[in-house]
Design an enzyme around this catalytic site. Structure first.
Site, PDB file in Angstrom:
ATOM      1  N   GLY A   1      33.153 -32.192 110.887  1.00 44.12           N
ATOM      2  CA  GLY A   1      33.252 -30.758 111.184  1.00 44.12           C
ATOM      3  C   GLY A   1      32.103 -30.277 112.053  1.00 44.12           C
TER       4      GLY A   1
ATOM      5  CD  GLU B   1      32.105 -27.526 109.028  1.00 44.31           C
ATOM      6  OE1 GLU B   1      32.427 -26.349 108.741  1.00 44.31           O
ATOM      7  OE2 GLU B   1      32.844 -28.492 108.785  1.00 44.31           O
ATOM      8  N   GLY B   2      26.902 -25.864 107.608  1.00 46.40           N
ATOM      9  CA  GLY B   2      25.485 -26.180 107.382  1.00 46.40           C
ATOM     10  C   GLY B   2      24.611 -25.403 108.349  1.00 46.40           C
TER      11      GLY B   2
END
Ligand SMILES: Cc1cc2nc3c(=O)[nH]c(=O)nc-3n(C[C@H](O)[C@H](O)[C@H](O)COP(=O)(O)OP(=O)(O)OC[C@H]3O[C@@H](n4cnc5c(N)ncnc54)[C@H](O)[C@@H]3O)c2cc1C
Length: 258
Positions: free
Chosen positions: A115, A240-241
């Protein structure tokens, strides 16, 4: 509860007498949560043992017990529907567990690596759109009798934007290549994905910021797409972080220290 501390989730799945899973809990910030037919859900199946107690499930949102909340009003990416989802005694057939019990966290981390290349690509698109709009504008817009692109301070911005655009694109292609290699060899590509995501998202923030400035008042106007690129870029540093989490992933992978 879950976010950067991904394993700190509260949603639970417990077995009923038929061996199926009964799911209860709430998830925030779910992209496409209001429109998706199927969702991959991570939930606690064995409490108290952290990441090893997490399993993955395939959820059919048309089954009873699934509820999607209101769509969140957001700074950017407004074409993407984001909402809370809730599970009230949602019964998930045993066959709809994805992978083995307790292996959910590993699945989640694998999905995240891939991702992150997607988010890096999203950021590269924003970099490129803002850069190309800026090139066109500095050729056309005149001030003090000259195209603004002939001023050295504008030229310096263009040169720095071009360097960051190219670097973001190449790091993203490198990560995609590493993912392709990993599919062949069974290796990992988490460092390449984190480097691409971190660099490209910060480049998108910086380039869209410069692009608004280059467009002056028109950069601030909704008549042109620059203000939207600027707003849309911010999310790439968060989901996504976050950028902080990417730095942790990169430094841990490089040093072997935790
Ligand atoms: C529009 C949008 C769509 C999303 N879509 C999804 C989705 O579809 N599915 C899904 O599961 N999630 C989704 N998310 C959630 C997203 O992944 C999280 O918001 C993100 O991981 C950050 O978590 P958080 O918001 O809880 O922030 P927190 O984890 O609370 O972080 C707050 C701040 O603290 C910093 N921080 C936290 N821990 C550390 C640390 N150890 N060291 C240094 N700094 C730290 C963070 O970097 C951040 O700056 C979405 C979020 C948004 C905004």
């Amino acid at each position: 509860q879950s976010g950067s501390d991904a394993s700190a989730m509260h949603t639970q799945a417990t077995r009923n007498a038929d061996g199926d899973w009964v799911i209860n809990g709430k998830k925030s910030w779910i992209t496409s949560g209001s429109v998706a037919r199927y969702i991959i859900l991570f939930a606690i199946t064995t409490p108290g043992i952290g990441a090893k107690g997490i399993s993955a499930f395939i959820i059919d949102t048309r089954r009873p017990g699934f509820h999607a909340g209101k769509i969140e009003p957001k700074l950017g990416i407004r074409a993407s529907a984001t909402c809370e989802i809730e599970f009230h005694d949602y019964v998930c057939p045993a066959a709809d567990m994805l992978g083995a019990q307790g292996k959910g966290f590993g699945i989640a981390m694998g999905v995240l690596d891939a991702g992150r290349i997607g988010i890096a690509s999203q950021a590269v698109g924003l970099c490129r759109a803002a850069y190309e709009a800026s090139i066109a504008y500095v050729r056309e817009r005149k001030a003090f009798g000259h195209a603004i692109g002939s001023f050295q301070m504008i030229q310096a911005k263009i040169a720095d934007m071009k360097c960051r655009l190219d670097a973001a694109q190449m790091l993203t292609l490198r990560a995609a290549f590493a993912k392709g290699e990993a599919e062949r060899t069974g290796g990992r590509f988490s460092t390449e994905a984190a480097v691409a995501k971190l660099y490209a998202s910060e480049a998108a923030m910086w380039i869209t910021h410069q692009a608004v400035q280059i467009h002056g008042g028109m950069g601030y106007s909704k008549e042109m797409p620059l203000e939207r690129y600027f707003r849309d870029a911010k999310i790439t540093e968060i989901y996504e972080g976050t950028s902080e989490i990417q730095r942790i992933v990169i430094a841990r992978n490089e040093t072997g220290l935790r």
